[in-house]
Design a protein around this motif. Structure first.
Motif, PDB file in Angstrom:
ATOM      1  N   ARG A 104      27.864   3.429 -29.194  1.00 30.70           N
ATOM      2  CA  ARG A 104      28.267   2.118 -28.694  1.00 30.70           C
ATOM      3  C   ARG A 104      27.533   1.773 -27.388  1.00 30.70           C
ATOM      4  NH1 ARG A 104      34.761   1.404 -30.002  1.00 30.70           N
ATOM      5  NH2 ARG A 104      34.552   1.728 -32.258  1.00 30.70           N
ATOM      6  N   THR A 123      32.322  -2.147 -36.939  1.00 34.84           N
ATOM      7  CA  THR A 123      33.647  -2.379 -36.361  1.00 34.84           C
ATOM      8  C   THR A 123      33.768  -3.867 -36.029  1.00 34.84           C
ATOM      9  OG1 THR A 123      32.731  -1.802 -34.203  1.00 34.84           O
ATOM     10  CG2 THR A 123      33.873  -0.058 -35.400  1.00 34.84           C
ATOM     11  N   GLU A 174      36.382  -5.006 -30.806  1.00 33.50           N
ATOM     12  CA  GLU A 174      36.002  -3.680 -30.327  1.00 33.50           C
ATOM     13  C   GLU A 174      34.667  -3.721 -29.593  1.00 33.50           C
ATOM     14  OE1 GLU A 174      37.101  -0.146 -32.906  1.00 33.50           O
ATOM     15  OE2 GLU A 174      37.146  -1.775 -34.400  1.00 33.50           O
ATOM     16  N   ASP A 192      35.119  -5.233 -26.176  1.00 32.57           N
ATOM     17  CA  ASP A 192      35.644  -4.200 -25.276  1.00 32.57           C
ATOM     18  C   ASP A 192      34.538  -3.246 -24.838  1.00 32.57           C
ATOM     19  OD1 ASP A 192      38.142  -5.298 -25.543  1.00 32.57           O
ATOM     20  OD2 ASP A 192      38.824  -3.858 -27.077  1.00 32.57           O
TER      21      ASP A 192
END
Length: 526
Positions: A392, A449, A453, A456
């Motif tokens: 990520r 996802t 998400e 965030d």
């Protein structure tokens, strides 16, 4: 991580000269007398040309090629314009795409640095090479006497030579092996050029007793070496290349190479991060060049063929490389005394048209030092982050780099799509690069996802990564030209994914993380 490694070209200058007024306003009586007195030389010239045409028509193909090759090397043949080729015809050059000719210009009062910094290919005349002893002395015969043995690259079946860099991260996943490309053999120049026993040259190549052109046979040998490494056998070699200093444009990493090859040898399409002055000393070569903005389907930068195009530009596979249908190149045929300027990051394909001797001078371009600085920057990730956090963070980091370098988020993900579609899709679809299904599934799960998400993720990682992105992008912006910058950015993205996820994850990451990358670009606030 350390790595080493469009401007349209004006048409050639029109040198057509108009006759002076005095040459066309003659007295009719005087002109008639001149014609009566001078008709006979034209008669004999016409008879001679007719005999030559008849002779060429009667000769077999190889004999005719040999005779024409001899004519092409007469000093007056090219300087007078008698020997020319319609290089705008793809049937003559063999290139299956639109192209223009590289312009020829005298050096004049410009410096070599000024010429190089134009970053456009040129064929120069009136250069320091005119003063080199090598221009007249470096024949294959002379070099064979001074270099009794040479280490040449050898390929059994393939006449197109492509570098295979050992120990690149993707090498374990590549079906090809270095033994197919990096074999060097101890040979002689007569063997290298396929001279018959007792023959002094094969320019053009002689037919075998059965009529076969020996240049079409393997094994194929090609010699290229730094002249500094040749001084043990040929101590005076550099003295024949003086003055040399004007062609050297950097204080570090300068290399002067000697190239020897027979007709038909090809150097596969690639780019270098260097200024390149290529001096043709004997025979002829044809360069086909493409600017950095072309869709050349580069091999991945972590692939052993790093820096090379996947496309065979003389016989492109449009199924694998559909965008190459729109390619536009430049063609330069160079002969003895020509100096070709090959700019940094310009793709070039080189075909040896006749038995050939060349010298070139590489000097590092500014991009090389900038890339060293870029790859020396630490990736600002935390050591304790797990796999999901690293993936990520990598997506957010790439999005931040793109947002800063590429104006507007709508087109921001295009460079990453380009890397995946141009570099990885062809090698995977052709089976030349193996992909681990389990890693593909892992990347799919980690990247697919929802938008919340990823919003965030941006909120979490952006403050941590902002300083690193700013420092990195200040270096990228110093790379001359947006197209060169995008090539270098694509290389960096590959290295980044390799660092955080491993070489085997690069292709799956690029495939599955494009969508979240687009989401992150929308959430980032600079």
């Amino acid at each position: 991580m350390m790595v080493r490694k469009g401007k349209k070209v004006s048409p050639p200058h029109d040198s057509t000269r108009q006759p002076s007024r005095s040459s066309v306003q003659r007295d009719r009586y005087q002109s008639d007398n001149n014609w009566r007195c001078c008709w006979w030389p034209f008669f004999f010239v016409a008879v001679g040309l007719a005999c030559l045409a008849a002779l060429l028509a009667a000769l077999a193909g190889q004999q005719r090629e040999r005779l024409l090759g001899l004519f092409s090397h007469l000093p007056w043949a090219r300087t007078s314009g008698w020997w020319t080729e319609d290089t705008h015809s793809s049937s003559n050059t063999g290139v299956p795409f639109v192209y223009t000719l590289v312009p020829r210009q005298p050096l004049g009062t410009r410096t070599y640095r000024e010429i190089a910094e134009l970053r456009s290919p040129l064929i120069l005349s009136g250069t320091v090479a005119d003063h080199w002893q090598a221009k007249t002395i470096f024949t294959p015969q002379f070099l064979s006497r001074n270099l009794p043995h040479v280490m040449a690259y050898s390929q059994e079946k393939e006449r197109s030579f492509m570098t295979f860099h050992d120990h690149k991260p993707l090498e374990p996943l590549v079906r090809e092996k270095w033994e197919d490309f990096n074999i060097k053999v101890n040979t002689t120049i007569p063997e290298l050029l396929v001279w018959s026993p007792g023959e002094q040259s094969s320019l053009p190549p002689s037919p075998s007793p059965e009529g076969e052109d020996v240049s079409a046979r393997g094994p194929y040998l090609y010699f290229s070496q730094d002249v500094a490494q040749l001084r043990h056998d040929f101590p005076a070699i550099l003295s024949y290349l003086q003055p040399l200093d004007p062609l050297i444009l950097s204080n570090e990493n300068v290399q002067v190479n000697l190239w020897i090859g027979r007709k038909g040898i090809i150097t596969h399409t690639h780019y270098d991060a260097t200024y390149n002055f290529f001096v043709q000393l004997f025979g002829r070569k044809r360069f086909t060049l493409f600017p950095p903005d072309q869709k050349m389907y580069l091999y991945p930068c972590l692939h052993p063929h790093y820096g090379h195009s996947q496309v065979d530009v003389l016989n492109p596979n449009y199924t694998l490389f559909p965008d190459f249908k729109d390619a536009e190149g430049l063609v330069a045929e160079v002969g003895p005394g020509d100096v070709l300027v090959v700019p940094p990051f310009w793709f070039h394909h080189v075909e040896t048209l006749q038995e050939s001797v060349s010298v070139n001078v590489w000097s590092d371009a500014p991009e090389y030092a900038l890339l060293n600085k870029i790859y020396s920057k630490p990736v600002p990730f935390e050591e304790e982050w797990g796999t999901q956090e690293l993936i990520r963070a990598t997506v957010v980091y790439i999005a931040m780099i793109l947002e800063s370098l590429i104006s507007g988020s709508a087109e921001g993900r295009t460079p990453v799509e380009h890397v995946y579609q141009q570099r990885y899709t062809p090698v995977v679809e052709s089976g030349n690069l193996l992909v681990n299904p389990s890693i593909t599934d892992q990347m799919s799960n980690l990247c697919h996802t929802n938008g919340n998400e990823w919003e965030d993720a941006v909120s979490r990682y952006q403050p941590i990564l902002r300083r690193g992105v700013s420092s990195l992008n200040s270096l990228f912006m110093q790379i001359p030209g947006i197209d060169t910058r995008l090539i270098c950015l694509g290389n960096y993205i590959e290295h980044l994914i390799h660092t955080t996820a491993g070489a085997g994850a690069i292709s799956p990451f690029l495939k599955h993380c494009l969508e979240p990358l687009g989401m992150c670009l929308q959430f980032i606030k600079i």
